[in-house]
Motif scaffolding. Structure first.
Motif, PDB file in Angstrom:
ATOM      1  N   ALA A   1     132.917 -59.874 -83.276  1.00  0.00           N
ATOM      2  CA  ALA A   1     133.869 -60.471 -82.325  1.00  0.00           C
ATOM      3  C   ALA A   1     134.468 -61.759 -82.906  1.00  0.00           C
ATOM      4  CB  ALA A   1     133.158 -60.779 -81.007  1.00  0.00           C
ATOM      5  N   GLY A   2     135.774 -61.875 -82.798  1.00  0.00           N
ATOM      6  CA  GLY A   2     136.457 -63.089 -83.233  1.00  0.00           C
ATOM      7  C   GLY A   2     136.776 -63.145 -84.720  1.00  0.00           C
ATOM      8  N   PHE A   3     136.233 -62.209 -85.498  1.00  0.00           N
ATOM      9  CA  PHE A   3     136.427 -62.242 -86.958  1.00  0.00           C
ATOM     10  C   PHE A   3     137.908 -62.147 -87.326  1.00  0.00           C
ATOM     11  CE2 PHE A   3     137.021 -59.553 -90.806  1.00  0.00           C
ATOM     12  CZ  PHE A   3     136.613 -60.481 -91.765  1.00  0.00           C
ATOM     13  N   GLU A   4     138.599 -61.176 -86.718  1.00  0.00           N
ATOM     14  CA  GLU A   4     140.001 -60.958 -87.099  1.00  0.00           C
ATOM     15  C   GLU A   4     140.880 -62.157 -86.754  1.00  0.00           C
ATOM     16  OE1 GLU A   4     141.307 -56.572 -86.572  1.00  0.00           O
ATOM     17  OE2 GLU A   4     139.435 -56.751 -85.448  1.00  0.00           O
ATOM     18  N   GLU A   5     140.548 -62.831 -85.642  1.00  0.00           N
ATOM     19  CA  GLU A   5     141.319 -64.016 -85.261  1.00  0.00           C
ATOM     20  C   GLU A   5     141.089 -65.151 -86.272  1.00  0.00           C
ATOM     21  OE1 GLU A   5     140.982 -61.322 -81.994  1.00  0.00           O
ATOM     22  OE2 GLU A   5     139.384 -62.255 -83.186  1.00  0.00           O
ATOM     23  N   ARG A   6     139.841 -65.281 -86.730  1.00  0.00           N
ATOM     24  CA  ARG A   6     139.503 -66.376 -87.643  1.00  0.00           C
ATOM     25  C   ARG A   6     140.121 -66.205 -89.032  1.00  0.00           C
ATOM     26  NH1 ARG A   6     134.539 -65.550 -85.123  1.00  0.00           N
ATOM     27  NH2 ARG A   6     133.612 -64.560 -86.966  1.00  0.00           N
ATOM     28  N   VAL A   7     140.373 -64.944 -89.427  1.00  0.00           N
ATOM     29  CA  VAL A   7     140.918 -64.707 -90.779  1.00  0.00           C
ATOM     30  C   VAL A   7     142.391 -64.294 -90.720  1.00  0.00           C
ATOM     31  CG1 VAL A   7     138.675 -64.081 -91.751  1.00  0.00           C
ATOM     32  CG2 VAL A   7     140.153 -62.275 -90.808  1.00  0.00           C
ATOM     33  N   ALA A   8     143.026 -64.464 -89.571  1.00  0.00           N
ATOM     34  CA  ALA A   8     144.419 -64.037 -89.406  1.00  0.00           C
ATOM     35  C   ALA A   8     145.304 -64.662 -90.489  1.00  0.00           C
ATOM     36  CB  ALA A   8     144.925 -64.445 -88.026  1.00  0.00           C
ATOM     37  N   GLY A   9     146.144 -63.813 -91.100  1.00  0.00           N
ATOM     38  CA  GLY A   9     147.040 -64.274 -92.152  1.00  0.00           C
ATOM     39  C   GLY A   9     146.442 -64.163 -93.542  1.00  0.00           C
TER      40      GLY A   9
END
Length: 468
Positions: free
Chosen positions: A331-339
């Motif tokens: 959870a939250g991984f994709e948001e933290r590595v966005a871009g």
């Protein structure tokens, strides 16, 4: 590969094993044979027919199909015809069930006005050697694995090494007859071999199949001489003949008709276009393997800590995989590595991704198709072999210095800090030597399938052998 000058009207039966890693490369071989005017019938079960669509469209007059229903087996639920849909531990059942096609194929042959002069079938279909013998024709074993892996497989079934201590799964088995004397812990050997029980009818059927592979008229391998010369020579010496044909890498090179597995993902490729050359790490564990949630957590942490750019192809849980235990992106991984990174769920256009200039390294389970694709794309590999031939494939990568060891085993959970360090190292100047080696083998791979290349010569030699 250019069309050969050799022409042949020979009719050949092609029989793939219904698992994606096995089917794709044999269908790519079928395409090459059709280009050389070999007349082909492909045997499939009804639900695997759609896989042939691109091939049949490309060769509407040269290739026909023989569609036979999959015989029933108590371990295979009704309606399942592909290994990816099988319940866990039913892999051997598919090999046994397909063996019951012996008589239907025999009848088809005997009723055909112009029956095939040879059978090319996957090495999991060894019983077709006996069928060919009854029909008085030649059978060629197709290996979707490389020459080193095939040497290990043949050695297991021919010499049948056994454990001294039945409790010790780490007991080492040495293959001293094979060049460079590879050795593996018991748990790293083929699970099909390890599950062999003397006297058990299904086990004996499978053993006889592999011994029939060794006895077959010829062996066709999806590899190229420059990559595995010492192991190809070993196989020829062990078999006592030179009918070992290295025809790879069998890839859909630039041919949109053979865009493996599905349509291209423009989002991924467009994002890769924005990245600098050799800066992206691609993470994928093949078409079958699903990581446990503990492993998913560590891979995610490693990617996050490393600060590298990445594309992570995530396999969704399938039959036998409980979603609460397997395949969950934290959870939250994709948001933290966005871009900085992309998570691709389901199918990813692997050939296109690996071939992109921005991709510099590949964390892989060391499946042979993935290795062939990465070698051709001059991408350095980070190795995490899980099962089957993947351990010997990793051995080859380490020997050739185009692979860096991460860890081993389907249950292993690596350290996230070590993983992060490896990710960073793989796209840095620290691995310049390995990346130069990868570049050299990519050049050799492209030359092998180019005009007058070694694999083109081998394909022509195979066609000439089929037509005699």
């Amino acid at each position: 590969m250019p069309i050969s000058d050799i022409t042949s009207g020979s009719h050949v039966l092609i029989f793939p094993y219904p698992a994606q890693g096995h089917m794709l490369s044999l269908l790519d071989l079928t395409h090459q044979l059709a280009l050389r005017n070999v007349s082909i019938t492909i045997l499939v079960t009804p639900k695997n027919l759609p896989t042939l669509s691109p091939l049949l469209s490309a060769h509407p007059t040269t290739i026909t199909t023989l569609i036979l229903p999959l015989p029933p087996h108590p371990s295979i639920p009704p309606g399942i015809e592909n290994v990816k849909d099988l319940p866990v531990n039913a892999f051997k059942a598919m090999m046994v069930a397909l063996g019951d096609l012996y008589n239907p194929i025999l009848q088809w042959f005997r009723n055909h006005p112009s029956p095939p002069v040879a059978i090319i079938s996957d090495f999991f279909l060894g019983w077709t050697h006996h069928l060919a013998g009854e029909l008085g024709i030649r059978r060629y074993t197709f290996s979707p694995s490389g020459a080193l892996a095939l040497s290990v497989i043949f050695s297991l079934w021919r010499y049948q090494p056994k454990r001294v201590n039945l409790e010790n799964k780490n007991e080492v088995v040495k293959f001293s007859k094979i060049p460079n004397s590879p050795e593996y812990c018991w748990w790293q050997l083929s699970p099909i071999y390890r599950s062999y029980v003397e006297g058990d009818p299904e086990s004996e059927f499978i053993k006889e199949g592999f011994l029939a592979d060794i006895a077959s008229w010829g062996i066709v391998i999806n590899s190229f001489t420059e990559l595995e010369r010492v192991y190809v020579d070993h196989l020829k010496a062990e078999l006592g003949h030179d009918r070992v044909f290295t025809v790879g890498p069998l890839l859909p090179l630039g041919n949109k008709l053979f865009n493996r597995g599905g349509p291209s993902s423009n989002d991924v490729l467009s994002w890769l276009d924005t990245c600098d050359d050799h800066t992206v790490v691609y993470v994928c564990f093949g078409s079958q393997l699903v990581l446990t949630n503990s492993q998913m957590e560590v891979v995610a942490l490693g990617l996050e800590k490393s600060r590298v750019k990445f594309v992570w192809s995530v396999k969704e849980p399938t039959v036998g995989h409980v979603a609460s235990v397997y395949g969950r992106v934290p959870a939250g991984f994709e948001e933290r590595v966005a871009g900085r990174g992309l998570v691709v769920r389901g199918w990813a256009p692997q050939v296109a991704i690996l071939s992109h200039d921005s991709v510099g390294a590949f964390l892989t389970h060391c499946g042979w198709n993935s290795i062939m694709e990465a070698v051709t794309a001059e991408v350095l590999m980070l190795t995490w072999p899980m099962s089957a031939d993947q351990f010997s494939n990793a051995t080859l990568l380490h020997e050739l210095k185009v692979g860096i060891r991460v860890c081993e085993g389907a249950e292993t959970v690596p350290d996230s800090d070590e993983l992060a360090e490896l990710f960073g190292k793989s796209v840095s100047e620290e691995t310049r030597l390995e990346r130069e080696r990868a570049k050299a083998f990519a050049k050799a791979a492209k030359e092998a399938v180019g005009d007058k290349g070694s694999s083109v010569d081998e394909l022509d030699r195979l066609v000439a052998n089929l037509s005699h």
